[in-house]
Design an enzyme around this catalytic site. Sequence first.
Site, PDB file in Angstrom:
ATOM      1  N   HIS A 111       0.859  -1.154  -0.052  1.00 45.52           N
ATOM      2  CA  HIS A 111       0.000   0.027   0.091  1.00 45.52           C
ATOM      3  C   HIS A 111       0.893   1.413  -0.077  1.00 45.52           C
ATOM      4  CE1 HIS A 111      -3.709  -2.337   1.769  1.00 45.52           C
ATOM      5  NE2 HIS A 111      -3.535  -2.636   0.491  1.00 45.52           N
ATOM      6  N   GLU A 204      -7.981  -9.111  18.633  1.00 35.38           N
ATOM      7  CA  GLU A 204      -9.358  -9.835  18.962  1.00 35.38           C
ATOM      8  C   GLU A 204      -9.762 -10.810  17.718  1.00 35.38           C
ATOM      9  OE1 GLU A 204     -11.349  -5.539  17.158  1.00 35.38           O
ATOM     10  OE2 GLU A 204     -10.699  -5.777  19.257  1.00 35.38           O
TER      11      GLU A 204
HETATM   12  C1  BJW Z   1      -3.801  -5.856  17.089  1.00 36.29           C
HETATM   13  C2  BJW Z   1      -3.054  -4.817  17.830  1.00 36.29           C
HETATM   14  C3  BJW Z   1      -2.088  -5.617  18.578  1.00 36.29           C
HETATM   15  C4  BJW Z   1      -5.107  -3.796  17.079  1.00 36.29           C
HETATM   16  N1  BJW Z   1      -1.816  -6.634  18.319  1.00 36.29           N
HETATM   17  N2  BJW Z   1      -3.155  -6.936  16.555  1.00 36.29           N
HETATM   18  C5  BJW Z   1     -16.103  -4.854  -2.830  1.00 36.29           C
HETATM   19  C6  BJW Z   1     -15.632  -6.068  -2.266  1.00 36.29           C
HETATM   20  C7  BJW Z   1     -14.451  -6.425  -2.155  1.00 36.29           C
HETATM   21  C8  BJW Z   1     -13.381  -5.470  -2.785  1.00 36.29           C
HETATM   22  C9  BJW Z   1     -13.915  -4.292  -2.918  1.00 36.29           C
HETATM   23  C10 BJW Z   1     -15.354  -3.884  -3.010  1.00 36.29           C
HETATM   24  N3  BJW Z   1     -15.443  -2.781  -3.076  1.00 36.29           N
HETATM   25  C11 BJW Z   1     -13.976  -1.992  -3.317  1.00 36.29           C
HETATM   26  C12 BJW Z   1     -13.314  -2.904  -3.278  1.00 36.29           C
HETATM   27  C13 BJW Z   1     -11.879  -2.830  -3.218  1.00 36.29           C
HETATM   28  C14 BJW Z   1     -11.155  -2.095  -2.227  1.00 36.29           C
HETATM   29  C15 BJW Z   1     -11.558  -2.901  -0.805  1.00 36.29           C
HETATM   30  O1  BJW Z   1     -10.924  -3.636  -0.254  1.00 36.29           O
HETATM   31  N4  BJW Z   1     -12.547  -2.177  -0.270  1.00 36.29           N
HETATM   32  C16 BJW Z   1     -13.077  -2.729   1.017  1.00 36.29           C
HETATM   33  C17 BJW Z   1     -13.190  -1.529   2.124  1.00 36.29           C
HETATM   34  C18 BJW Z   1     -14.495  -3.210   0.706  1.00 36.29           C
HETATM   35  N5  BJW Z   1      -9.913  -2.518  -2.424  1.00 36.29           N
HETATM   36  C19 BJW Z   1      -8.909  -1.575  -3.118  1.00 36.29           C
HETATM   37  O2  BJW Z   1      -9.653  -0.532  -3.750  1.00 36.29           O
HETATM   38  C20 BJW Z   1      -7.671  -1.861  -3.520  1.00 36.29           C
HETATM   39  N6  BJW Z   1      -7.247  -1.887  -4.793  1.00 36.29           N
HETATM   40  C21 BJW Z   1      -7.871  -2.760  -5.512  1.00 36.29           C
HETATM   41  O3  BJW Z   1      -8.604  -3.783  -5.022  1.00 36.29           O
HETATM   42  O4  BJW Z   1      -7.597  -2.707  -6.604  1.00 36.29           O
HETATM   43  C22 BJW Z   1      -7.898  -3.763  -7.808  1.00 36.29           C
HETATM   44  C23 BJW Z   1      -7.354  -5.058  -7.809  1.00 36.29           C
HETATM   45  C24 BJW Z   1      -7.789  -6.171  -8.574  1.00 36.29           C
HETATM   46  C25 BJW Z   1      -7.009  -7.264  -8.678  1.00 36.29           C
HETATM   47  C26 BJW Z   1      -5.854  -7.737  -7.832  1.00 36.29           C
HETATM   48  C27 BJW Z   1      -5.646  -6.619  -7.338  1.00 36.29           C
HETATM   49  C28 BJW Z   1      -6.059  -5.283  -7.265  1.00 36.29           C
HETATM   50  C29 BJW Z   1      -6.787  -0.813  -2.769  1.00 36.29           C
HETATM   51  C30 BJW Z   1      -6.909  -0.707  -1.282  1.00 36.29           C
HETATM   52  C31 BJW Z   1      -5.950   0.424  -0.425  1.00 36.29           C
HETATM   53  C32 BJW Z   1      -6.074   0.535   0.982  1.00 36.29           C
HETATM   54  N7  BJW Z   1      -5.389   1.557   1.282  1.00 36.29           N
HETATM   55  C33 BJW Z   1      -5.364   1.971   2.574  1.00 36.29           C
HETATM   56  C34 BJW Z   1      -4.883   3.380   2.876  1.00 36.29           C
HETATM   57  C35 BJW Z   1      -3.395   3.722   3.014  1.00 36.29           C
HETATM   58  C36 BJW Z   1      -3.063   4.119   4.227  1.00 36.29           C
HETATM   59  C37 BJW Z   1      -3.314   5.555   4.500  1.00 36.29           C
HETATM   60  O5  BJW Z   1      -4.131   6.253   3.826  1.00 36.29           O
HETATM   61  O6  BJW Z   1      -3.118   6.015   5.794  1.00 36.29           O
HETATM   62  O7  BJW Z   1      -4.482   0.989   3.450  1.00 36.29           O
HETATM   63  S1  BJW Z   1      -6.832   1.549   3.415  1.00 36.29           S
HETATM   64  C38 BJW Z   1      -6.164   1.182   4.913  1.00 36.29           C
HETATM   65  O8  BJW Z   1      -6.724  -0.246   5.225  1.00 36.29           O
HETATM   66  C39 BJW Z   1      -4.795   0.879   4.787  1.00 36.29           C
HETATM   67  C40 BJW Z   1      -4.599  -0.267   5.648  1.00 36.29           C
HETATM   68  O9  BJW Z   1      -3.344  -0.914   4.909  1.00 36.29           O
HETATM   69  C41 BJW Z   1      -5.791  -1.223   5.097  1.00 36.29           C
HETATM   70  C42 BJW Z   1      -6.112  -2.375   5.876  1.00 36.29           C
HETATM   71  O10 BJW Z   1      -6.156  -2.135   7.356  1.00 36.29           O
HETATM   72  P1  BJW Z   1      -5.565  -2.955   8.376  1.00 36.29           P
HETATM   73  O11 BJW Z   1      -4.170  -2.856   8.272  1.00 36.29           O
HETATM   74  O12 BJW Z   1      -6.268  -4.221   8.491  1.00 36.29           O
HETATM   75  O13 BJW Z   1      -5.979  -2.091   9.849  1.00 36.29           O
HETATM   76  P2  BJW Z   1      -7.154  -2.005  10.580  1.00 36.29           P
HETATM   77  O14 BJW Z   1      -7.324  -0.844  11.459  1.00 36.29           O
HETATM   78  O15 BJW Z   1      -8.375  -2.223   9.712  1.00 36.29           O
HETATM   79  O16 BJW Z   1      -7.129  -3.655  11.541  1.00 36.29           O
HETATM   80  C43 BJW Z   1      -6.150  -3.362  12.690  1.00 36.29           C
HETATM   81  C44 BJW Z   1      -6.227  -4.807  13.361  1.00 36.29           C
HETATM   82  O17 BJW Z   1      -5.130  -5.085  14.057  1.00 36.29           O
HETATM   83  C45 BJW Z   1      -7.628  -4.973  14.019  1.00 36.29           C
HETATM   84  O18 BJW Z   1      -8.037  -6.461  13.535  1.00 36.29           O
HETATM   85  C46 BJW Z   1      -7.335  -4.942  15.378  1.00 36.29           C
HETATM   86  O19 BJW Z   1      -8.014  -5.875  16.316  1.00 36.29           O
HETATM   87  C47 BJW Z   1      -5.774  -5.434  15.481  1.00 36.29           C
HETATM   88  N8  BJW Z   1      -4.955  -4.990  16.385  1.00 36.29           N
HETATM   89  N9  BJW Z   1      -3.931  -3.787  17.984  1.00 36.29           N
HETATM   90  C48 BJW Z   1      -2.460  -7.392  17.310  1.00 36.29           C
HETATM   91  N10 BJW Z   1      -1.587  -4.720  19.513  1.00 36.29           N
END
Ligand code: BJW
Length: 234
Positions: A111, A204
């Site tokens: 990302h 969690e």
């Molecule tokens: C702990 C802890 C501790 C806490 N110990 N654990 C409908 C269906 C399916 C897909 C789509 C859809 N509509 C749109 C889409 C696609 C879309 C998508 O997935 N949307 C969904 C929201 C539905 N995806 C995209 O657009 C991506 N591109 C894409 O799909 O292109 C097409 C493609 C086609 C074919 C192949 C490949 C690609 C792009 C996604 C870009 C995401 N960007 C972001 C922002 C960048 C950073 C920023 O701006 O600051 O990336 S979004 C944000 O979420 C960030 C993260 O990397 C990402 C994931 O979040 P993450 O890391 O999981 O964090 P959290 O906060 O959600 O979770 C933290 C976890 O940690 C929790 O579970 C806590 O419990 C845990 N935790 N403390 C252990 N101490």
Amino acid sequence: MRRIVVLTGAGISQESGLQTFRGADGLWNNEHIEHICTPQGFRRDPLRVDRFYNDLRARLPAAQPNAAHLALAAVEQAARSGRWQGQLTIVTQNIDDLHERAGSQDVIHMHGELLRLRCTRCGMTPVWRTDCYPDTPCPACHAPTLRPDIVWFGEMPYHMDIIEKRLAECDLFVAIGTSGVVYPAAGFVDSVAAHADTMLFNLEAPSGPAPFDQTILGPATHTVPAWTRDLLEG
Ligand code: BJW
């Protein structure tokens, strides 16, 4: 030889003082995702988006790698020195540099990276540690066409070819600190299920049924070093 792919998310950096995205104390509690994390949001209000990332960039140096980052780096180091027969690749969704500062070298930022910008005119991706504004000139082509080098919703994540190759070759897939709601990363576990063991380390339990063979709950700084100790000893 073991081939391990570790997918990390914001949860691994939470105990380093960096906010996760979702959840009670999440970054997005104060911001609308569509205003910040989409190309449309940046076109509509580039100053707002630049300020959001300037703020994150300014806070990054105070965060230090924690025991989970260090434990993963130690496995890679053990492989490099021949003390452990295997390969550990980190695919991170995180835009921070804590894996690198912990000493990991095989890190794939799917990302993007907070400490880089991208020029939408000439394509240069300069390392950037200070603020950026809509009129900041690109160091290469001098046009004011810089943006955060971050993959927003609707954009293609980086390095998918090498990620898919490593996933196809792995025998263990481990996800750490990710909510599993953002694709394509959320689909990696299904893509390896037929040929690899799968583990989830998270604070969690996931809300739905977890598609992992094993789920280990708790803070990553406790659970990940315990796992890597067993891995290196076993
Ligand atoms: C702990 C802890 C501790 C806490 N110990 N654990 C409908 C269906 C399916 C897909 C789509 C859809 N509509 C749109 C889409 C696609 C879309 C998508 O997935 N949307 C969904 C929201 C539905 N995806 C995209 O657009 C991506 N591109 C894409 O799909 O292109 C097409 C493609 C086609 C074919 C192949 C490949 C690609 C792009 C996604 C870009 C995401 N960007 C972001 C922002 C960048 C950073 C920023 O701006 O600051 O990336 S979004 C944000 O979420 C960030 C993260 O990397 C990402 C994931 O979040 P993450 O890391 O999981 O964090 P959290 O906060 O959600 O979770 C933290 C976890 O940690 C929790 O579970 C806590 O419990 C845990 N935790 N403390 C252990 N101490």
